[in-house]
Design a protein around this motif. Structure first.
Motif, short mmCIF file in Angstrom:
data_model
loop_
_atom_site.label_atom_id
_atom_site.label_comp_id
_atom_site.label_asym_id
_atom_site.label_seq_id
_atom_site.Cartn_x
_atom_site.Cartn_y
_atom_site.Cartn_z
N THR A 520 35.12 40.17 38.86
CA THR A 520 34.13 41.13 39.35
C THR A 520 34.84 42.27 40.06
N LEU A 521 34.44 43.49 39.76
CA LEU A 521 35.04 44.66 40.38
C LEU A 521 34.96 44.57 41.90
N GLY A 522 36.10 44.70 42.56
CA GLY A 522 36.15 44.69 44.01
C GLY A 522 36.22 43.32 44.64
N VAL A 523 36.26 42.25 43.84
CA VAL A 523 36.28 40.88 44.38
C VAL A 523 37.55 40.18 43.92
N GLY A 524 38.38 39.77 44.86
CA GLY A 524 39.60 39.05 44.53
C GLY A 524 39.30 37.62 44.13
N LEU A 563 45.96 51.86 29.28
CA LEU A 563 44.98 51.34 30.23
C LEU A 563 44.82 52.28 31.42
N ASN A 564 43.67 52.18 32.09
CA ASN A 564 43.48 52.93 33.35
C ASN A 564 42.89 52.05 34.44
N ASP A 565 43.13 50.74 34.33
CA ASP A 565 42.65 49.81 35.35
C ASP A 565 43.56 49.84 36.57
N LEU A 566 42.96 49.75 37.74
CA LEU A 566 43.70 49.72 39.00
C LEU A 566 43.49 48.36 39.66
N TRP A 567 44.60 47.72 40.03
CA TRP A 567 44.58 46.38 40.60
C TRP A 567 45.25 46.38 41.97
N GLN A 579 40.10 46.91 41.15
CA GLN A 579 39.50 47.84 42.09
C GLN A 579 38.90 49.09 41.46
N SER A 580 39.37 49.48 40.29
CA SER A 580 38.91 50.75 39.72
C SER A 580 39.29 50.80 38.25
N GLY A 581 38.67 51.73 37.52
CA GLY A 581 39.00 51.92 36.12
C GLY A 581 38.28 50.93 35.22
#
Length: 643
Positions: A520-524, A563-567, A579-581
């Protein structure tokens, strides 16, 4: 004709005028207007230093124990007066207030009353709030009072008042959430002397990208301007596989890469740029405006303003404690303008220029490993590109892997770990610390989370690297053989403890080509994992968490691409947070408005971007290569992310 003289008496002023056709003129005999003094009585004054002021720029200093006062400057009849306290008494400190301090003069004024007391007046502390959209903001003052702010609130006032002359201080106790924001306090401290409304709390959303500079289209040529002169029109050409670093002043440095020169030619570059976040401008600091230039090495270990590394891509760099910029290897052009892999080490001092420190001035050199664990001025890593690097707490430079030449002149993926530093004689020395001196070695993973002298990441290039607050060296992913010898993109996470000299397989898979598990976006979550990839960029934030962006790898659906995912990775919890993307490859960017953060902003999918962290822990990203409108291109855009 006769003339007549009329005399008109008004009060004490005499005016004369002639009537008829007389030839005389009126005399200018004007009697000055009546003036009156302004003053009054004082009660309770014990301290010294009371200064009263009126609106005629007149002031009077009142002596201790005085019971009356009069301003030295008189006021004309019919004029307004206004008496106020300019300076309160001290020794002892008192608070004096004025009653009947304003009016119109028509006689000498003696009715102004100044009352002094040793009981100070209480003042409230408050101010304004801007940009708040989250809930849960709690402010605290130096008295320990907490104040919870509502999401729609624009002003605040602390309930407990402060006495006159008391120091105040306001800070953020708890930051807002839903959405997560960062609030900072301006005019946060001082001494109370009246009700305060000047404390300003400014809030901004976290986890937001801001498009800061450069165009939102690809394949732009370089705009170099005047060497050493900042300008809003300056712009490094679009590029990827550049190197970058931040300096102690907060400015960013960018060198080379594969991209567009001033003529629109696409090849390796050796231009050096400085970006100043305070002005939002680029400065061309050296190198050629055209691509494909060979190196000018000068004399080994001697600085020279004419020295210059040749054009290259996929090098590694760092900044030392003195603010000097360092560069090693890459793929590019040597002193004879021959292309190939490099193993030259350079130091750049803005005042002295470039110094060729170590390595060869020609391409394609084999590694000289010496004895593992022993520093020697004759040791040198083989020529290579797409390595990773670190700087430890002692200022030593660390180098791992890449694609290049081993000890037997074989070209392949490497997993050798090197430390570089100066010895007591001032010579640069390399130490082969870990890994193999031959190419193509598989990873030895051992038991997850357990250190062992036999553990070692497999040979690879285009990995990501960072250091933690304890000084450990971290490595993520890249392209190379996994534990079974399958060569592809990787998602394994490693830590090297400098003290023990051992690698630890921390997380991720020992098998290549793993898709991302985003959660889930924003959930570790302990099950989250960035997909296998090469060429991502990483940062370390102000609290020691690691951030990973993009690269070329495998998305949540098992599809390979940019990719453009931010972790975010938290070492204390060992959890990744998306966190984003996007969790899909090939996504386009959303630029929004230049200079304005927004929840929907995000850079497009890309690999090979250089990056920096600033003093506030913000993440900066420049350029790279990725898809736009279905076709790959090179970027020259600059982004900031506030974690």
């Amino acid at each position: 004709m006769k003339s007549y003289l009329f005399v008109l008496m008004l009060g004490t002023a005499l005016f004369s005028t002639g009537c008829g056709g007389g030839s005389g003129s009126a005399p200018a005999n004007v009697v000055p207007p009546v003036t009156y003094t302004v003053g009054g009585s004082i009660s309770g004054l014990a301290g010294t230093g009371l200064v009263l002021q009126n609106n005629k720029a007149s002031s009077v200093t009142v002596s201790a124990n005085a019971t009356a006062f009069t301003f030295p400057t008189a006021v004309t009849s019919g004029s307004a007066y206004n008496v106020s306290v300019m300076t309160q008494p001290s020794s002892p400190a008192q608070n004096c207030v004025v009653s009947g301090g304003s009016g119109m003069t028509s006689a000498n004024v003696t009715s102004v009353l100044v009352t002094c007391s040793t009981t100070p007046t209480n003042y409230t502390v408050g101010g304004t709030i801007s940009g708040l959209s989250g809930s849960g903001l709690v402010l605290q003052d130096n008295n320990g009072d907490n104040l919870t702010i509502n999401a729609s609130q624009a002003t605040f006032t602390f309930a407990t008042a402060l006495t006159n002359g008391t120091a105040y201080s306001v800070s953020v106790l708890t930051q807002p959430s839903n959405p997560i924001q960062n609030c900072t306090v301006n005019s946060a401290s001082g001494t109370s002397s009246a009700n305060l409304t000047t404390v300003a709390v400014a809030c901004a959303n976290l986890n937001e990208w801001t498009w800061e500079n450069g165009p939102n289209v690809v394949d732009q040529i370089g705009e170099y301007g005047t060497l050493g002169l900042a300008s809003s029109s300056n712009l490094p050409g679009a590029r990827y596989w550049s190197v970058s670093s931040g300096d102690p002043s907060g400015n960013f440095w960018l060198f080379g890469g594969y991209g567009y020169d001033s003529l629109g030619t696409v090849a390796d570059l050796n231009d050096l740029w400085e970006y100043m976040p305070s002005t939002g401008q680029w400065v061309s600091m050296g190198g050629a405006k055209v691509a494909g230039v060979g190196g000018t090495y000068g004399t080994l270990a001697s600085a020279g303003l004419s020295n210059m590394p040749g054009a290259r891509d996929s090098a590694v760099s760092w900044t030392d404690a003195s603010g000097n910029f360092w560069l090693f290897g890459g793929h590019g052009y040597d002193s004879t303008r021959s292309p190939g892999n490099l193993n030259d080490l350079w130091e750049y001092n803005p005042s002295a220029g470039w110094t060729w420190v170590s390595g060869a001035d020609v391409v394609n050199q084999s590694g000289i490993y010496g004895t593992q664990g022993i520093a020697d001025a004759g040791n040198v890593p083989g020529s290579r590109y797409s390595s990773i690097s670190w700087v430890d707490k002692k200022g030593n430079f660390w180098l791992f892997g890449g694609l290049g030449y081993d000890s037997a002149s074989t070209v392949g993926y490497l997993n050798d770990l090197w430390k570089g530093s100066y010895n007591s004689a001032g010579q640069w020395t390399w130490t082969w610390v870990s890994g193999s001196n031959v190419a193509g070695v598989n990873g030895t993973y051992g038991t997850q989370a357990l250190a062992s002298s036999s553990n070692a990441p497999g040979a690879r290039f285009l990995s990501a690297s960072w250091t933690d607050k304890q000084g450990n060296l971290w490595l993520f992913g890249g392209f190379g053989p996994d534990s079974a010898g399958n060569t592809a993109v990787l998602s394994d996470l490693w830590k090297f403890n400098i003290g023990s000299g051992q690698w630890i397989w921390v997380g991720g898979s020992e098998i290549a080509a793993e898709p991302g598990v985003y959660g889930t976006l924003g959930v570790g979550a302990s099950t989250n994992l960035p997909g296998s990839r090469k060429g991502p960029v990483v940062w370390t934030d102000s609290i020691g968490n690691f951030w990973l962006f993009g690269g070329i790898g495998i998305d949540s659906a098992g599809i390979a691409g940019e990719l453009n995912d931010l972790w975010e990775y938290n070492p204390s919890t060992a959890k990744w947070t998306w966190q984003s993307g996007s969790n899909l490859a090939g996504e386009a960017g959303n630029y929004g408005t230049l200079g304005m953060a927004a929840v929907g902003n995000v850079p497009g999918a890309r690999g090979g971007s250089p990056a920096w962290s600033d003093a506030e822990g913000n993440l900066w990203l420049f350029g790279g290569n990725g898809p736009i409108s279905g076709v790959n291109g090179s970027f020259s855009d600059l982004w900031k992310f506030v974690p």
